[in-house]
Write an enzyme that holds these catalytic residues in place. Structure first.
Site, PDB file in Angstrom:
ATOM      1  N   CYS A  41      -5.977   8.357   9.109  1.00 27.44           N
ATOM      2  CA  CYS A  41      -5.838   7.078  10.218  1.00 27.44           C
ATOM      3  C   CYS A  41      -5.489   8.487  10.831  1.00 27.44           C
ATOM      4  CB  CYS A  41      -5.430   6.258   9.533  1.00 27.44           C
ATOM      5  SG  CYS A  41      -6.119   5.179   9.496  1.00 27.44           S
ATOM      6  N   ARG A  72      -8.382  -0.304   4.198  1.00 24.38           N
ATOM      7  CA  ARG A  72      -7.794   0.409   3.689  1.00 24.38           C
ATOM      8  C   ARG A  72      -5.962  -0.648   2.995  1.00 24.38           C
ATOM      9  NH1 ARG A  72      -7.884   6.201   6.410  1.00 24.38           N
ATOM     10  NH2 ARG A  72      -6.385   6.846   4.792  1.00 24.38           N
ATOM     11  N   LYS A  89       0.890  -1.366  -0.138  1.00 28.11           N
ATOM     12  CA  LYS A  89      -0.296  -0.013   0.193  1.00 28.11           C
ATOM     13  C   LYS A  89       0.823   1.576   0.132  1.00 28.11           C
ATOM     14  CE  LYS A  89      -1.786   1.858   3.541  1.00 28.11           C
ATOM     15  NZ  LYS A  89      -1.574   2.744   4.029  1.00 28.11           N
ATOM     16  N   ASN A  90       2.324   1.709   0.655  1.00 27.71           N
ATOM     17  CA  ASN A  90       2.716   3.081   0.785  1.00 27.71           C
ATOM     18  C   ASN A  90       3.840   2.674  -0.245  1.00 27.71           C
ATOM     19  OD1 ASN A  90       1.316   3.091   3.169  1.00 27.71           O
ATOM     20  ND2 ASN A  90       2.686   2.639   4.975  1.00 27.71           N
ATOM     21  N   ARG A 145      -0.929  15.376  12.178  1.00 28.19           N
ATOM     22  CA  ARG A 145       0.085  15.138  11.968  1.00 28.19           C
ATOM     23  C   ARG A 145       0.230  16.099  10.575  1.00 28.19           C
ATOM     24  NH1 ARG A 145      -2.300   9.310   9.303  1.00 28.19           N
ATOM     25  NH2 ARG A 145       0.063   8.938   8.664  1.00 28.19           N
ATOM     26  N   ASP A 204       4.000   0.865  11.832  1.00 26.92           N
ATOM     27  CA  ASP A 204       3.025  -0.062  11.360  1.00 26.92           C
ATOM     28  C   ASP A 204       2.880  -1.525  12.671  1.00 26.92           C
ATOM     29  OD1 ASP A 204       3.376   1.827   8.435  1.00 26.92           O
ATOM     30  OD2 ASP A 204       2.493   2.752   9.859  1.00 26.92           O
TER      31      ASP A 204
HETATM   32  C1  EPZ Z   1       3.789   6.988   6.112  1.00 30.11           C
HETATM   33  O1  EPZ Z   1       3.085   7.786   6.186  1.00 30.11           O
HETATM   34  C2  EPZ Z   1       2.635   6.006   6.014  1.00 30.11           C
HETATM   35  N1  EPZ Z   1       2.166   6.376   5.184  1.00 30.11           N
HETATM   36  C3  EPZ Z   1       2.847   5.418   7.210  1.00 30.11           C
HETATM   37  O2  EPZ Z   1       1.594   4.160   7.196  1.00 30.11           O
HETATM   38  C4  EPZ Z   1       4.019   5.160   8.415  1.00 30.11           C
HETATM   39  O3  EPZ Z   1       3.114   5.166   9.552  1.00 30.11           O
HETATM   40  C5  EPZ Z   1       4.783   6.212   8.388  1.00 30.11           C
HETATM   41  O4  EPZ Z   1       5.339   7.109   6.803  1.00 30.11           O
HETATM   42  C6  EPZ Z   1       5.956   6.163   9.272  1.00 30.11           C
HETATM   43  O5  EPZ Z   1       6.278   5.134   9.248  1.00 30.11           O
HETATM   44  C7  EPZ Z   1       1.632   6.421   3.987  1.00 30.11           C
HETATM   45  O6  EPZ Z   1       3.259   6.176   3.271  1.00 30.11           O
HETATM   46  C8  EPZ Z   1       1.322   6.295   2.936  1.00 30.11           C
HETATM   47  P1  EPZ Z   1       5.363  10.534   8.220  1.00 30.11           P
HETATM   48  P2  EPZ Z   1       3.367   9.524   6.970  1.00 30.11           P
HETATM   49  O7  EPZ Z   1       5.108  12.209   7.086  1.00 30.11           O
HETATM   50  O8  EPZ Z   1       3.787   9.536   5.307  1.00 30.11           O
HETATM   51  C9  EPZ Z   1       5.525  13.847  11.375  1.00 30.11           C
HETATM   52  C10 EPZ Z   1      -0.720   3.069   7.541  1.00 30.11           C
HETATM   53  O9  EPZ Z   1      -0.228   2.531   8.830  1.00 30.11           O
HETATM   54  N2  EPZ Z   1       5.339  14.960  10.588  1.00 30.11           N
HETATM   55  O10 EPZ Z   1       6.729  10.044   7.846  1.00 30.11           O
HETATM   56  O11 EPZ Z   1       2.280  10.425   6.663  1.00 30.11           O
HETATM   57  C11 EPZ Z   1       3.989  12.991  11.520  1.00 30.11           C
HETATM   58  O12 EPZ Z   1       3.316  13.722  12.749  1.00 30.11           O
HETATM   59  C12 EPZ Z   1       0.497   3.976   7.680  1.00 30.11           C
HETATM   60  O13 EPZ Z   1       0.799   2.253   6.132  1.00 30.11           O
HETATM   61  C13 EPZ Z   1       5.901  16.024  10.781  1.00 30.11           C
HETATM   62  O14 EPZ Z   1       5.724  16.910  11.981  1.00 30.11           O
HETATM   63  O15 EPZ Z   1       4.388   9.672   8.124  1.00 30.11           O
HETATM   64  C14 EPZ Z   1       4.620  11.687  12.307  1.00 30.11           C
HETATM   65  O16 EPZ Z   1       4.700  11.672  13.489  1.00 30.11           O
HETATM   66  C15 EPZ Z   1      -0.006   4.976   8.530  1.00 30.11           C
HETATM   67  N3  EPZ Z   1       5.427  17.505   9.926  1.00 30.11           N
HETATM   68  C16 EPZ Z   1       6.010  11.536  11.534  1.00 30.11           C
HETATM   69  O17 EPZ Z   1       6.544  12.804  10.828  1.00 30.11           O
HETATM   70  C17 EPZ Z   1       5.308  16.846   8.583  1.00 30.11           C
HETATM   71  O18 EPZ Z   1       5.508  17.383   7.603  1.00 30.11           O
HETATM   72  C18 EPZ Z   1       6.424  10.531  11.198  1.00 30.11           C
HETATM   73  O19 EPZ Z   1       5.249  11.085   9.550  1.00 30.11           O
HETATM   74  C19 EPZ Z   1       5.032  15.271   8.135  1.00 30.11           C
HETATM   75  C20 EPZ Z   1       5.740  14.713   9.149  1.00 30.11           C
END
Ligand code: EPZ
Length: 417
Positions: free
Chosen positions: A116, A397, A22-23, A121, A305
């Site tokens: 989710c 999802r 998915k990711n 976020r 995850d």
């Molecule tokens: C990706 O989400 C994955 N989703 C998530 O999988 C996964 O949990 C996550 O990476 C971490 O590995 C997809 O790839 C579609 P991040 P993403 O930006 O890109 C903070 C699942 O269950 N942050 O790496 O949204 C954020 O709040 C899903 O398959 C900021 O502060 O995650 C978080 O605490 C859930 N500012 C941390 O960074 C930003 O601009 C990591 O988020 C962006 C993120």
């Protein structure tokens, strides 16, 4: 509303193939908008998040159709930089369309993404990346508006690791004028897969998988044929299910190299694991042992995850497990439901302490997010009696027909309604 009914107490056995990621699929589909051609994505999982992304692609002007596990995307026609708010809010990764549409159309205005509920976020790192590429970015009224009469290569120093912001930075840079260096980049395998697709589309990108990625912008990209990597989190979920229920399972099309920390935790719990090429075999005959402490980290650390399903596998393990969630503020939504099944879990902030119990009992429970739902499934397989799981729209999802996969492994699992 459909419900997943699981009668626990049976050990698992047999073989299954792991679905496409998915990711991996979601950022790849967004990237296809940057090409002025036809792309084919093979091993593309049939998931509701993929379907929502297909709707976005169609809305911006792409022709999309599926043939078996291959998704064809024709982005050669005119593209319009506009996505209905409801679609944007239906999933988090819609934010990846920001740089793809900005690069292709010079301006874009999108509602903030959904997805989710795992705590706050924000998108500040995505905005930082686009500003570093010369875009004017304003945020107001729950929307992000970007404008750039041609993106310019530059230096993007990400102060914190973000998968999505790294992907947006790469997609913004591939057709920008000049060169870009991205530091503090996320190193996830899905980003390496994105680089592979972009390179076959004519992009000049290198370094994915490390924390420094280099891009030299090109004027145009062409369509490309790409096989999506297998889903390491779906693999981790099936392995957690087998550890929880006991038995012996074989996963085809899994990539052990991407599963390192998960396999190590399962070994620490007393599971026997064998890897041969892209086949992972797990056997569990003895009682589970608690793995000690498990801390989620960006790749190559233990994936956030996999935290919920692995926590569920540890519920009956002898001893105490301490799980520390460092990525998301609020990723213990599954805990109250597991307590209804007789688990012993205490949470405080980002820490959960799990004391192994002798037995779990079936119950009526609800998923509140994708991986939290997977945890309920893993616990139900080890519980006495019947569990009925609601909130399947979350699991749809990210998992392709989980009930069927479990039945293929001998579980008593049925989707009703
Ligand atoms: C990706 O989400 C994955 N989703 C998530 O999988 C996964 O949990 C996550 O990476 C971490 O590995 C997809 O790839 C579609 P991040 P993403 O930006 O890109 C903070 C699942 O269950 N942050 O790496 O949204 C954020 O709040 C899903 O398959 C900021 O502060 O995650 C978080 O605490 C859930 N500012 C941390 O960074 C930003 O601009 C990591 O988020 C962006 C993120």
């Amino acid at each position: 509303m459909s419900v997943l009914k699981i009668t626990g107490g049976r050990s698992l056995s047999g073989s299954v193939r792991v679905q496409g990621a998915k990711n991996g699929a979601l950022p790849l589909l967004a990237a296809s908008v940057l090409t002025e051609g036809i792309s084919v994505f093979r091993n593309c999982p049939a998931l509701s998040d993929v379907q929502a992304t297909v709707q976005i692609l169609r809305h911006v002007g792409c022709r999309v159709y599926r043939e078996g596990d291959a998704l064809w995307v024709d982005a050669s026609g005119p593209i319009r930089p506009e996505v209905p708010d409801a679609l944007m809010r239906s999933l988090r990764s819609s934010v990846i369309f920001l740089s793809a549409l900005l690069s292709r159309c010079g301006e874009v205005s999108l509602a903030l993404p959904g997805g989710c509920e795992l705590g706050p976020r924000p998108v500040d790192l995505h905005v930082l990346a686009l500003r570093a590429l010369g875009a004017e970015v304003t945020e107001a009224g729950g929307r992000i508006c970007c404008r750039a009469a041609g993106l310019r290569g530059g230096r993007i120093d990400l102060p914190a690791v973000s998968v999505g912001a790294t992907e947006n930075a790469i997609l913004g840079a591939v057709r920008a004028e000049g060169s870009t260096v991205i530091t503090g980049a996320a190193r996830e395998p899905e980003i390496v897969d994105l680089q592979a697709y972009l390179r076959s589309a004519g992009a000049l990108v290198s370094g994915a998988g490390s924390s420094v990625i280099r891009v030299r912008g090109v004027e145009k990209l062409r369509g490309a044929d790409h096989r999506i990597l297998s889903d390491r989190i779906a693999a981790a979920t099936i392995l957690a299910a087998a550890a929880s229920a006991g038995g012996s399972v074989r996963l085809y099309d899994a990539d052990p190299a991407c599963l390192g920390p998960v396999l190590q935790v399962l070994r620490n719990m007393g599971c026997r694991l064998e890897n041969a090429g892209n086949v992972v075999t797990l056997s569990r005959k003895e009682p589970l042992r608690a793995p000690g402490s498990v801390i989620t980290r960006p790749y190559p650390g233990f994936p956030t995850d996999a935290q919920p399903p692995i926590m569920a596998a540890a519920l009956r393990a002898e001893g105490t497990t301490v799980m520390i969630e460092t990525i998301f503020e609020n990723r213990f939504s599954h805990v109250p439901e597991l307590l209804r099944m007789g688990a012993d879990i205490r949470t405080s902030g980002k820490t959960a302490v799990i004391r192994g119990v002798e037995r779990l009992r079936g119950a009526e429970v609800s998923a509140a997010d994708l991986r939290g739902g997977a945890a309920l499934v893993v616990a139900a397989l080890a519980a006495e009696g019947e569990t009925r799981i609601h909130g399947l729209r979350y699991m749809d999802r990210g998992y392709e027909d989980l009930a069927l996969t479990l039945r293929e492994l001998g579980a008593e699992a049925e989707r009703i309604g």
